[in-house]
Design an enzyme around this catalytic site. Structure first.
Site, PDB file in Angstrom:
ATOM      1  CD  GLU A   1      -2.560  -0.912   2.785  1.00 39.65           C
ATOM      2  OE1 GLU A   1      -2.454   0.171   3.418  1.00 39.65           O
ATOM      3  OE2 GLU A   1      -3.205  -1.881   3.205  1.00 39.65           O
TER       4      GLU A   1
ATOM      5  CG  HIS B   1      -3.938  -7.049   7.524  1.00 41.37           C
ATOM      6  ND1 HIS B   1      -3.233  -6.771   6.358  1.00 41.37           N
ATOM      7  CD2 HIS B   1      -4.710  -5.960   7.751  1.00 41.37           C
ATOM      8  CE1 HIS B   1      -3.558  -5.573   5.918  1.00 41.37           C
ATOM      9  NE2 HIS B   1      -4.447  -5.056   6.751  1.00 41.37           N
TER      10      HIS B   1
ATOM     11  CG  ASN C   1      -5.437  -4.285   2.500  1.00 38.17           C
ATOM     12  OD1 ASN C   1      -4.798  -4.346   1.465  1.00 38.17           O
ATOM     13  ND2 ASN C   1      -5.216  -3.365   3.418  1.00 38.17           N
TER      14      ASN C   1
END
Length: 547
Positions: free
Chosen positions: A403, A488, A526
């Site tokens: 990201e 995560h 994600n």
């Protein structure tokens, strides 16, 4: 911040129908309009408390992605559902008129039962930035285990409250490694589209992106990635992009452009209270008890399950302990929460019939962070949208997706910042520690090295091309990599191992897992869209076959 989000004592006697009539629970259409003020936001989510001795057809432990999907689909099937949530309902503005604290000004609302912040970036320009705060049931839990800190959302809406909202569907060719026992054709034709629709996923307008000052940092990231031969991709998100454009135009209160991300977003983000939970509440079949922590689940003598729940005060102490019964129980407390509960219940004899796969297969989704110091002629902008909308895809060549993330400090930093997701093969296990009365996780700090190596396949090349260097001041003194954390967490009650192929726990009829603990450690992107889509798949089967 007031304590008015705490349930009133004695309110457990209110009937579900009376409660719903008096409060007018969440209205999805109003919540999605993108024009709510903080005062109006307070009316969108309401909650009740479960009373001791109550019986419920279905109890859902947790209000994150999996739990919200289960509640909505069960409620639409005519089943009465009660959800219990350890965190607050986050529906009452604080003294500043806003529900959530700003990223650059953390206060009591920011952290779950900490007296000092523990920000992912602990240092800036060589100075530590964590500060003392009052102990409070705040929105972000930085839970420390051996070798890793796991960041989790605390409140009605779970992780959707505190993430950047990047709603990414894995590449089809990677899916077999993510969930090998799940039919990919069904996921990509039915359940991923259903999840994306339910979550309100959208993508930034590329033309607006190219002109918006608040995405200068992402354009710099794109330019540098492409000059080094890496694909830059726009990434879907659950932010209201119309609202974002109005923020930039100055016609609505700023939220993403005010740097709100770590500790909640006051206006534009479509977290679960505005989507799945809003729709669930509209059925009239769902109620929620915030600040309620499940401490025991065990078979009841007359069938179903006996559940013991502590009602918490905002200082973390116990206000009341309640025992209820439920015909069916869905564990949706997140990868860490569900894994800890099941590990404890198996070891202490509450659910001794759980199999030996409980607690296994936990991973960090290969998370690792880093920053790069850019040249003075490559400014990234003083005002940065806190919502990321693009990434660098080197999954095929180097095992990493990065990201292009914001550093919403309000000043020019001449820095690019990244959260990488990598194919880290290491898996940890939860275990019960009888001496401490707690659940341990055996992750080792050295297990992050594969993630660092994969991220370096991107950033070493960009640095060489641009003549730039890594920032060494963000994660400590002379420390380049943010290899101490994950946003995560995945695994711990893996699908088709600890459960059957639809989340039914082995050994106990009527017990289910429906959250990220089903996914064995990595999604390649994600994870919340995959968690949501898998929950959609599983609950459809459960409703058809079990109810």
């Amino acid at each position: 911040m007031t304590d008015s989000s705490l349930p009133d004592k004695g309110s457990s006697g209110v009937s579900r129908r009376g409660f719903m009539a008096r409060t007018g629970f969440i209205l999805g259409a109003a919540a999605l309009s993108g024009h709510a003020t903080a005062a109006h936001a307070a009316s969108r989510t309401t909650a009740t408390v479960i009373g001791g001795g109550e019986h419920v057809p279905v109890l859902v432990i947790g209000t994150g992605y999996g739990g919200s999907v289960a509640a909505l689909r069960l409620a639409r099937a005519g089943v009465h559902v009660h959800m219990v949530e350890m965190g607050m309902s986050w529906d009452t503005p604080g003294s500043d008129g806003k529900i959530f604290a700003n990223t650059t000004s953390p206060d009591a609302r920011s952290y779950w039962l900490r007296t000092k912040t523990k920000q992912p970036l602990s240092n800036f320009f060589g100075f530590p930035i964590d500060r003392s705060i009052p102990r409070y049931t705040g929105i972000l839990d930085a839970e420390d285990f051996s070798g890793i800190t796991v960041y989790q959302g605390r409140g009605v809406g779970g992780g959707s409250l505190v993430n950047g909202g990047m709603a990414v569907t894995p590449r089809r060719e990677n899916f077999g490694a993510v969930l090998p026992t799940v039919n990919a054709d069904e996921m990509y034709s039915t359940y991923y589209p259903r999840a994306n629709a339910g979550l309100g996923v959208g993508t930034v307008d590329p033309a607006w992106f190219d002109s918006a000052d608040c995405y200068q940092y992402a354009r710099v990231g794109r330019k540098q990635a492409q000059r080094s031969g890496f694909p830059f991709v726009f990434v879907p998100d659950v932010y209201d992009w119309d609202y974002m454009e109005k923020e930039a135009a100055g016609t609505v209160p700023k939220s993403a452009l005010a740097g709100e991300i770590l500790y909640g977003n006051n206006y534009g983000k479509k977290s679960l209270q505005k989507t799945y939970l809003a729709q669930a509440a509209a059925t009239g079949n769902v109620t929620i008890s915030p600040l309620h922590k499940v401490t025991s689940v065990s078979p009841a003598s007359a069938g179903g399950y006996t559940v013991v729940i502590d009602q918490l005060r905002t200082d973390g102490s116990t206000e009341a302990t309640k025992t209820v019964t439920a015909d069916k129980v869905f564990f949706a407390a997140g990868s860490v929460g569900t894994s800890k509960l099941l590990t404890e219940f198996k070891a202490t004899g509450r659910l001794p019939g759980l199999n030996d796969e409980i607690g296994k297969g936990w991973g960090d989704n290969g998370n690792v962070m880093c920053g790069r110091a850019n040249h003075l002629w490559d400014p990234t902008g003083a005002v940065q949208s806190s919502i990321p909308c693009g990434g660098i895809d080197n999954w095929a060549a180097g095992g990493a997706f990065a990201e292009v993330a914001p550093l919403p400090t309000g000043i020019e930093t001449f820095a690019s910042f990244y959260l990488s997701i990598t194919k880290n093969p290491n898996r940890a296990q939860f275990s019960w520690n009888a001496a401490t009365g707690k659940v341990d996780l055996n992750w080792q700090a050295s297990w992050k090295q594969p993630s660092i190596d994969m991220a370096k396949t991107i950033f070493d090349k960009i640095n060489a091309k641009e003549g730039t260097i890594y920032r060494t001041d963000l994660f400590g003194v002379y420390k380049i990599w943010g290899d101490h954390l994950t946003y995560h967490p995945l695994g711990g009650a893996v699908l088709d191992r600890a459960t059957d192929n639809y989340g039914r726990l082995h050994g106990y009829s009527g017990l289910y897992v429906i959250d990220g603990s089903l996914i064995p450690g990595n999604t390649s992107v994600n994870p919340f869209v995959t968690i949501t889509a898998l929950a959609e798949r599983n609950i459809e089967k459960i409703i058809t076959a079990d109810l």
